[in-house]
Design a protein around this motif. Sequence first.
Motif, PDB file in Angstrom:
ATOM      1  N   ALA A   1       0.851  -1.189   0.000  1.00 41.99           N
ATOM      2  CA  ALA A   1       0.000   0.000   0.000  1.00 41.99           C
ATOM      3  C   ALA A   1       0.886   1.237   0.000  1.00 41.99           C
ATOM      4  CB  ALA A   1      -0.894  -0.002   1.228  1.00 41.99           C
ATOM      5  N   LYS A   2       0.314   2.332  -0.453  1.00 44.55           N
ATOM      6  CA  LYS A   2       1.007   3.619  -0.439  1.00 44.55           C
ATOM      7  C   LYS A   2       0.166   4.588   0.372  1.00 44.55           C
ATOM      8  CE  LYS A   2       3.140   2.890  -4.831  1.00 44.55           C
ATOM      9  NZ  LYS A   2       4.247   3.446  -5.498  1.00 44.55           N
ATOM     10  N   LYS A   3       0.835   5.309   1.232  1.00 44.64           N
ATOM     11  CA  LYS A   3       0.120   6.292   2.036  1.00 44.64           C
ATOM     12  C   LYS A   3       0.291   7.648   1.367  1.00 44.64           C
ATOM     13  CE  LYS A   3      -0.864   7.709   6.628  1.00 44.64           C
ATOM     14  NZ  LYS A   3      -0.851   7.366   8.011  1.00 44.64           N
ATOM     15  N   VAL A   4      -0.818   8.261   1.034  1.00 43.73           N
ATOM     16  CA  VAL A   4      -0.826   9.579   0.401  1.00 43.73           C
ATOM     17  C   VAL A   4      -1.634  10.483   1.316  1.00 43.73           C
ATOM     18  CG1 VAL A   4      -1.447  10.916  -1.638  1.00 43.73           C
ATOM     19  CG2 VAL A   4      -0.717   8.536  -1.892  1.00 43.73           C
ATOM     20  N   GLY A   5      -0.928  11.325   2.068  1.00 44.19           N
ATOM     21  CA  GLY A   5      -1.612  12.154   3.058  1.00 44.19           C
ATOM     22  C   GLY A   5      -2.215  11.259   4.112  1.00 44.19           C
ATOM     23  N   ASN A   6      -3.513  11.374   4.322  1.00 42.78           N
ATOM     24  CA  ASN A   6      -4.214  10.529   5.286  1.00 42.78           C
ATOM     25  C   ASN A   6      -4.812   9.283   4.639  1.00 42.78           C
ATOM     26  OD1 ASN A   6      -3.671  12.309   7.319  1.00 42.78           O
ATOM     27  ND2 ASN A   6      -5.592  13.427   7.097  1.00 42.78           N
ATOM     28  N   ARG A   7      -4.650   9.135   3.337  1.00 39.77           N
ATOM     29  CA  ARG A   7      -5.275   8.032   2.618  1.00 39.77           C
ATOM     30  C   ARG A   7      -4.293   6.896   2.383  1.00 39.77           C
ATOM     31  NH1 ARG A   7      -8.190  10.067  -2.547  1.00 39.77           N
ATOM     32  NH2 ARG A   7      -9.314   8.154  -2.193  1.00 39.77           N
ATOM     33  N   ILE A   8      -4.806   5.688   2.369  1.00 41.62           N
ATOM     34  CA  ILE A   8      -4.021   4.509   2.015  1.00 41.62           C
ATOM     35  C   ILE A   8      -4.556   4.023   0.678  1.00 41.62           C
ATOM     36  CG2 ILE A   8      -3.436   2.146   2.629  1.00 41.62           C
ATOM     37  CD1 ILE A   8      -3.713   2.990   5.547  1.00 41.62           C
ATOM     38  N   LEU A   9      -3.665   3.921  -0.303  1.00 42.30           N
ATOM     39  CA  LEU A   9      -4.056   3.531  -1.656  1.00 42.30           C
ATOM     40  C   LEU A   9      -3.301   2.277  -2.077  1.00 42.30           C
ATOM     41  CD1 LEU A   9      -4.020   7.042  -3.354  1.00 42.30           C
ATOM     42  CD2 LEU A   9      -5.987   5.807  -2.443  1.00 42.30           C
ATOM     43  N   TYR A  10      -3.935   1.482  -2.908  1.00 43.24           N
ATOM     44  CA  TYR A  10      -3.355   0.247  -3.409  1.00 43.24           C
ATOM     45  C   TYR A  10      -3.217   0.355  -4.919  1.00 43.24           C
ATOM     46  CZ  TYR A  10      -4.463  -1.503   1.197  1.00 43.24           C
ATOM     47  OH  TYR A  10      -4.524  -1.674   2.549  1.00 43.24           O
ATOM     48  N   GLU A  11      -2.070  -0.047  -5.436  1.00 47.97           N
ATOM     49  CA  GLU A  11      -1.819   0.044  -6.868  1.00 47.97           C
ATOM     50  C   GLU A  11      -2.765  -0.896  -7.616  1.00 47.97           C
ATOM     51  OE1 GLU A  11       2.007  -0.423  -9.689  1.00 47.97           O
ATOM     52  OE2 GLU A  11       2.331   0.479  -7.725  1.00 47.97           O
ATOM     53  N   ALA A  12      -3.506  -0.340  -8.535  1.00 47.83           N
ATOM     54  CA  ALA A  12      -4.551  -1.087  -9.244  1.00 47.83           C
ATOM     55  C   ALA A  12      -3.978  -2.274 -10.013  1.00 47.83           C
ATOM     56  CB  ALA A  12      -5.315  -0.164 -10.187  1.00 47.83           C
ATOM     57  N   GLU A  13      -2.813  -2.110 -10.600  1.00 45.38           N
ATOM     58  CA  GLU A  13      -2.231  -3.182 -11.402  1.00 45.38           C
ATOM     59  C   GLU A  13      -1.952  -4.421 -10.542  1.00 45.38           C
ATOM     60  OE1 GLU A  13       1.838  -3.755 -13.909  1.00 45.38           O
ATOM     61  OE2 GLU A  13       0.732  -1.883 -14.211  1.00 45.38           O
ATOM     62  N   ALA A  14      -1.424  -4.223  -9.336  1.00 45.55           N
ATOM     63  CA  ALA A  14      -1.128  -5.352  -8.448  1.00 45.55           C
ATOM     64  C   ALA A  14      -2.409  -6.028  -7.970  1.00 45.55           C
ATOM     65  CB  ALA A  14      -0.300  -4.876  -7.258  1.00 45.55           C
ATOM     66  N   ILE A  15      -3.414  -5.228  -7.652  1.00 42.38           N
ATOM     67  CA  ILE A  15      -4.684  -5.793  -7.185  1.00 42.38           C
ATOM     68  C   ILE A  15      -5.384  -6.530  -8.321  1.00 42.38           C
ATOM     69  CG2 ILE A  15      -6.937  -5.256  -6.177  1.00 42.38           C
ATOM     70  CD1 ILE A  15      -4.472  -4.881  -4.301  1.00 42.38           C
ATOM     71  N   ASP A  16      -5.384  -5.934  -9.514  1.00 40.52           N
ATOM     72  CA  ASP A  16      -6.003  -6.597 -10.666  1.00 40.52           C
ATOM     73  C   ASP A  16      -5.314  -7.926 -10.965  1.00 40.52           C
ATOM     74  OD1 ASP A  16      -7.741  -4.475 -10.877  1.00 40.52           O
ATOM     75  OD2 ASP A  16      -6.642  -3.485 -12.501  1.00 40.52           O
ATOM     76  N   GLU A  17      -3.991  -7.966 -10.812  1.00 43.35           N
ATOM     77  CA  GLU A  17      -3.241  -9.198 -11.047  1.00 43.35           C
ATOM     78  C   GLU A  17      -3.628 -10.263 -10.022  1.00 43.35           C
ATOM     79  OE1 GLU A  17      -0.976 -11.625 -13.214  1.00 43.35           O
ATOM     80  OE2 GLU A  17      -1.342  -9.536 -13.725  1.00 43.35           O
ATOM     81  N   ALA A  18      -3.785  -9.862  -8.763  1.00 46.35           N
ATOM     82  CA  ALA A  18      -4.194 -10.805  -7.718  1.00 46.35           C
ATOM     83  C   ALA A  18      -5.595 -11.347  -8.012  1.00 46.35           C
ATOM     84  CB  ALA A  18      -4.155 -10.131  -6.351  1.00 46.35           C
ATOM     85  N   VAL A  19      -6.472 -10.496  -8.507  1.00 44.04           N
ATOM     86  CA  VAL A  19      -7.825 -10.931  -8.847  1.00 44.04           C
ATOM     87  C   VAL A  19      -7.784 -11.902 -10.035  1.00 44.04           C
ATOM     88  CG1 VAL A  19     -10.065 -10.152  -9.735  1.00 44.04           C
ATOM     89  CG2 VAL A  19      -8.951  -8.893  -7.880  1.00 44.04           C
ATOM     90  N   LYS A  20      -6.951 -11.600 -11.036  1.00 43.03           N
ATOM     91  CA  LYS A  20      -6.833 -12.481 -12.196  1.00 43.03           C
ATOM     92  C   LYS A  20      -6.291 -13.846 -11.794  1.00 43.03           C
ATOM     93  CE  LYS A  20      -6.005  -9.032 -15.725  1.00 43.03           C
ATOM     94  NZ  LYS A  20      -5.001  -8.432 -16.602  1.00 43.03           N
ATOM     95  N   GLU A  21      -5.299 -13.838 -10.885  1.00 44.00           N
ATOM     96  CA  GLU A  21      -4.713 -15.099 -10.431  1.00 44.00           C
ATOM     97  C   GLU A  21      -5.671 -15.860  -9.529  1.00 44.00           C
ATOM     98  OE1 GLU A  21      -1.094 -14.173  -8.449  1.00 44.00           O
ATOM     99  OE2 GLU A  21      -0.114 -13.467 -10.267  1.00 44.00           O
ATOM    100  N   ASN A  22      -6.740 -15.190  -9.117  1.00 39.24           N
ATOM    101  CA  ASN A  22      -7.741 -15.785  -8.231  1.00 39.24           C
ATOM    102  C   ASN A  22      -7.098 -16.198  -6.911  1.00 39.24           C
ATOM    103  OD1 ASN A  22     -10.330 -16.406  -7.595  1.00 39.24           O
ATOM    104  ND2 ASN A  22     -10.335 -18.398  -8.602  1.00 39.24           N
ATOM    105  N   ARG A  23      -6.204 -15.338  -6.412  1.00 43.42           N
ATOM    106  CA  ARG A  23      -5.531 -15.617  -5.145  1.00 43.42           C
ATOM    107  C   ARG A  23      -6.533 -15.549  -4.012  1.00 43.42           C
ATOM    108  NH1 ARG A  23      -0.419 -11.865  -4.901  1.00 43.42           N
ATOM    109  NH2 ARG A  23      -0.433 -12.601  -2.771  1.00 43.42           N
ATOM    110  N   MET A  24      -6.400 -16.471  -3.098  1.00 43.64           N
ATOM    111  CA  MET A  24      -7.278 -16.533  -1.939  1.00 43.64           C
ATOM    112  C   MET A  24      -6.563 -15.906  -0.752  1.00 43.64           C
ATOM    113  SD  MET A  24     -10.072 -17.963  -2.924  1.00 43.64           S
ATOM    114  CE  MET A  24     -10.902 -18.676  -1.553  1.00 43.64           C
ATOM    115  N   PHE A  25      -7.210 -14.992  -0.083  1.00 47.70           N
ATOM    116  CA  PHE A  25      -6.674 -14.377   1.111  1.00 47.70           C
ATOM    117  C   PHE A  25      -7.547 -14.827   2.275  1.00 47.70           C
ATOM    118  CE2 PHE A  25      -5.361 -11.422  -2.244  1.00 47.70           C
ATOM    119  CZ  PHE A  25      -3.995 -11.468  -2.048  1.00 47.70           C
TER     120      PHE A  25
END
Length: 103
Positions: free
Chosen positions: A73-97
């Motif tokens: 995650a990246k902290k931008v000011g008070n917000r925590i953001l997640y890079e879309a490319e990494a999350i999309d890749e995890a969704v494509k791989e169907n990774r289970m958390f």
Amino acid sequence: MVHSLQLTESQMSALTPLLTPLVDMVADRIVEQLLPAMANKEPRYYTRLETAQLLHVTLPTLHRLTKDGLITAKKVGNRILYEAEAIDEAVKENRMFKYKRAK
């Protein structure tokens, strides 16, 4: 009246050496035009809520995954953001958390 052009296999094999350089040249031109557009692409980010919904986890589970280093995650000011490319890749791989029950 429309005429259809039908070539025999021997005619096609005779044309192939002539058409291959033309097709390669057209493909190279397309790649040249698309590469700058792809290089200037700005990274996209998801919020915590969007990321949790995409991964089908709760916000506390997302926090634990981030804390454990499974998701960056990246902290931008008070917000925590997640890079879309990494999350999309995890969704494509169907990774289970899987969640852990707090003790």
